[in-house]
Design an enzyme around this catalytic site. Structure first.
Site, short mmCIF file in Angstrom:
data_model
loop_
_atom_site.label_atom_id
_atom_site.label_comp_id
_atom_site.label_asym_id
_atom_site.label_seq_id
_atom_site.Cartn_x
_atom_site.Cartn_y
_atom_site.Cartn_z
N GLY A 519 74.12 24.50 63.17
CA GLY A 519 73.41 23.77 62.13
C GLY A 519 72.85 24.73 61.10
N GLY A 521 70.06 24.68 57.51
CA GLY A 521 69.18 23.95 56.61
C GLY A 521 68.44 24.89 55.70
N GLY A 524 66.50 27.68 57.66
CA GLY A 524 67.20 28.66 58.46
C GLY A 524 68.44 28.10 59.11
N ASP A 632 60.34 15.20 55.41
CA ASP A 632 61.75 15.48 55.14
C ASP A 632 62.65 14.67 56.07
OD1 ASP A 632 63.84 16.63 53.76
OD2 ASP A 632 63.90 18.45 54.97
#
Length: 810
Positions: A519, A521, A524, A632
């Site tokens: 992943g 974002g 990080g 978020d």
């Protein structure tokens, strides 16, 4: 070497040696230590004594050939230290010295002349070391009366009258009544300016005083004084900047007192009876002693009957018969097969913390089924108080039994075994037979009988460079000390959260040098890792020193306060140098964003994701001790476990606010992701929990329609996206409110074609209508997340068992 040179050379060696290191005083006590002189471990009369004779400072034997340099009370019948220089590093009984250099540095040397402890001080003028009547050991410039160092600034487990406890100092308990090395308990000022007690055990950490289940003002504390200072006076009156106040039971001048962080986890104020040399407790922080964490170890239970003692649950045995901190271990094996497990109950028993979740309005059978179906569930606590409260436990720590506690604990065991509770409350006595002495891993040079010319030359050369060596050692120690102080501060900063602190090397090894990225974002990159105990985890490596540290502080502080089945759980963290990493539980199916545009999510899964996400956000907004915003919410931050159950993740952009505070808009920057941000961010309006409600509504519309809010796509028959006109929210609202012949046609028009044709029309319409309420421009028109969860769950409960609720459209 020849024999006729031996005696003259030995004499030269001895004379030369003692011209460098002065002989200590031969008197029974020493008023002060001057620069260039020392105290020797081999001379029992080499001690500093306070002018009034209350305190002594010198070497004290604590084992076979093991000594501490300490300050202690002279009138106590038992050794009562108030400060130690080397509590974790005892020195040898031969050749060890406390040496005050002429340059102002105070050094504790072991028998092999290695530096065990130092003050790292320097002075251009003469210095002296003396012990005051207060019990403070002070290193000063002789003529100028300037203090270079004092023991009051570096307490061990005790503070004395007029000694300050500050934000940079803490009291750490001894390991046991006779083992004075650093123990598991500490008294310190937390980052919220509150004076707290912390259990920092071998595997877990937790704050237990003041009561972590209550907010600060409920226990008479304030978080608004950041001076972080505490003191008690000779009268026995204690004051702290967080409004903690108490008075000793023998208030007034007279008794000599000490405030000690005891080895059993309680802080006590003691008064000395000078007639018989004994100590009496005149105040203690905790009266319900079994609420102290870690007393009886994992699976252990603390009971009062009438004295405090530890015992094991039925079916468990003591792990180490000499040490309760190891707790108990089961005598049976648990299976994940629900039919192979059963429960026995013990009333008035609780294990604080480590709840898998918390649910109200559940029957006992429903609570039992939750624990049976959860393989990691070890027990559950159930309150029959009209509210039906259920607490499944993944770990059995901090156990205690009190008749005033109304809950009942149900312990999961093998169904093919029976366990007797007959002697459960009797307690178990530990075996106190002496163990073999523990040898320190140090070696010492043997004494040489003959000295050669070569030896003398080497010795003289060594003397010529000894000052340089000490300077280098001092610089090295200062560097290490300063470097480690950040790590220590970080350790205590996050110790209260209860996670494990990992080293960077551990996480680098766990991730195979950060080789498998899962992943990415704004804060990080996330990597897959396998810990040493074979647990699979997700490790988030925060990027950018400034941003990374801010994200780190926000996430760790927030996640440490929450626990819910629809919120991601954090396993630990790393704060080492410039490295900031977070260790999360690993979820098998990744994020909602990864699955949203595939065929893996049917209608049932999507509706469950909607409900679970709403419950997780509702918990953040309404059930945490503090008001928590996510800020978020988007598909990338909703993770899906092996059963596609949602877990809200990534609290790096959240803001903790006091639910009862006046200012709920103290955000320095706009937060969130384009397309999911509420209008308040753009219009610079006060920020409330309704920003998360708006983002949730956008995510739900995206999940129903299969169309992104930022790039509005209309899928053609081949599944490829073509550009369409308008915005996602106005388009869905227009379709649902006016452009369709029926609800069914409206749903068909907006529905993601990837959703299987079998779906519940009523549920689908409800989800869309609720999502449209969530994305109202006016924030007051939006529901709360709790109301969203209630609307979705209410429809779910009303339609359980109904036939004909699903429709098939061709």
């Amino acid at each position: 070497m020849t024999m006729h040179h031996t005696k003259p050379l030995q004499s030269f060696y001895i004379i030369f040696f003692f011209t460098y290191i002065a002989l200590p005083s031969l008197s029974s006590s020493i008023e002060s230590l001057r620069g260039g002189s020392s105290l020797s471990v081999e001379r029992p009369d080499n001690i500093l004594v306070s002018p009034d004779g209350t305190f002594s400072a010198g070497f004290y034997r604590i084992g076979d050939n093991a000594y501490y340099f300490a300050i202690w009370f002279n009138q106590s019948t038992i050794f009562t230290p108030v400060w130690m220089a080397n509590r974790d590093y005892p020195v040898n009984g031969r050749r060890s010295i406390l040496y005050l250099q002429r340059d102002g540095n105070l050094i504790l040397r072991d028998g092999r002349r290695s530096t065990i402890w130092t003050t790292n001080t320097t002075s251009n003028s003469s210095v002296q070391l003396r012990l005051e009547n207060t019990g403070n050991l002070i290193l000063q410039k002789s003529q100028e009366n300037v203090t270079l160092w004092q023991s009051f600034d570096f307490p061990t487990d005790t503070v004395l009258p007029q000694q300050l406890l500050t934000k940079s100092s803490k009291l750490i308990s001894s390991r046991s009544r006779t083992n004075y090395s650093s123990g598991f308990y500490s008294l310190y000022f937390d980052n919220d300016n509150i004076l707290r007690l912390l259990y920092n055990g071998p595997t877990i950490s937790s704050v237990y005083w003041p009561d972590p289940g209550r907010v600060s003002w409920e226990v008479g504390r304030t978080t608004y004084n950041d001076s972080r200072i505490a003191i008690f006076d000779p009268l026995g009156q204690f004051h702290s900047s967080d409004d903690l106040k108490f008075i000793s039971s023998d208030f007034g001048l007279g008794p000599k007192r000490r405030l000690t962080m005891d080895f059993d986890g309680n802080v006590r104020l003691y008064s000395l009876n000078e007639k018989n040399g004994t100590w009496a407790v005149s105040w203690q922080a905790i009266t319900r002693l079994c609420t102290i964490h870690g007393l009886c170890g994992p699976n252990g239970v603390c009971i009062h009957s009438p004295e405090r003692r530890c015992t094991c649950l039925p079916g468990f045995k003591v792990k180490d018969p000499t040490d309760w901190s190891q707790g108990c271990e089961p005598t049976f094996n648990l299976s994940c097969n629900t039919n192979a497990s059963s429960f026995y109950s013990i009333a008035n028993l609780d294990y604080y913390g480590y709840d898998f979740n918390y649910t109200e309005k559940l029957s006992l059978e429903d609570c039992k089924n939750i624990c049976l179906q959860l393989c990691s569930c070890k027990a559950f606590m159930y309150h029959i108080d009209g509210r039906g409260r259920c607490f499944p436990k993944t770990l059995l720590l901090n156990g205690y039994r009190e008749l005033s506690f109304s809950g009942t604990m149900y312990i999961k065991v093998s169904s093919n075994r029976t366990f007797s509770k007959e002697n459960f409350t009797d307690g178990i006595k530990l075996k106190c037979s002496p163990k073999a002495p523990i040898e320190l891993p140090r070696t010492y040079e043997t004494k040489k009988e003959n000295v050669s010319i070569k030896d003398i030359l080497l010795f003289v050369s060594a003397l010529g460079g000894v000052e340089l060596v000490f300077i280098l050692i001092g610089c090295w120690y200062m560097f290490i000390n300063n470097h480690d102080s950040n790590a220590i501060e970080q350790g205590y900063l996050f110790a209260a959260t209860g996670f494990k602190k990992f080293s960077y090397a551990e996480l680098k090894k766990a991730t195979g040098n950060f080789s498998e990225e899962i992943g990415r974002g704004g804060a990080g990159v996330v990597y897959k890792g396998v810990l040493s105990d074979q647990r699979v985890v997700a490790i988030k490596r925060l990027e950018g020193i400034n941003q990374g540290e801010a994200e780190f502080l926000a996430e760790v502080t927030t996640i440490g306060r929450i626990n819910h089945m629809n919120l991601i759980q954090m396993r630990g963290f790393c704060a080492e140098g410039k490295h900031r990493l977070l260790v999360y539980e690993y979820v098998e199916h990744g994020s909602l964003a990864e699955n949203l545009f595939s065929n893996s999510l049917d209608w049932a899964k999507r509706f469950e994701i909607a409900i679970g996400t709403a419950k997780g956000l509702a918990y953040l907004h309404d059930e945490c001790l503090e008001w928590v915003l996510h800020c978020d919410v988007k598909p990338q931050n909703i993770l899906l476990d092996g059963d596609y159950k949602p877990k809200v993740a990534d609290f790096g952009l959240c803001k903790l606010l006091d639910r009862h505070g006046n200012d709920r808009s103290s955000f320095s920057t706009v937060r969130g992701t384009r397309g999911y941000m509420a209008p308040e961010w753009i219009l610079n309006l006060p920020i409330t929990s309704k920003v998360d409600v708006y983002s949730y509504g956008i995510v739900m519309l995206e999940m129903v329609t299969g169309r992104r809010p930022t790039r509005f796509h209309v899928l053609d028959e081949g599944g490829e996206g073509g550009e369409g006109g308008g915005q996602l929210v106005p388009w869905v609202r227009d379709v649902m409110n006016g452009g369709a012949i029926s609800n069914q046609r409206s749903i068909e028009e907006i529905m993601d074609p990837r959703i299987d044709s079998r779906y519940d029309l009523a549920k689908m319409e409800l989800l869309v209508r609720v999502a449209l309420q969530c994305v109202e421009e006016e924030r007051d028109a939006r529901p709360t997340m709790s109301q969203v969860a209630e609307m979705l769950l209410g429809h779910e409960n009303n339609h359980e068992g109904c036939e004909g609720s699903s429709h098939e459209f061709g």
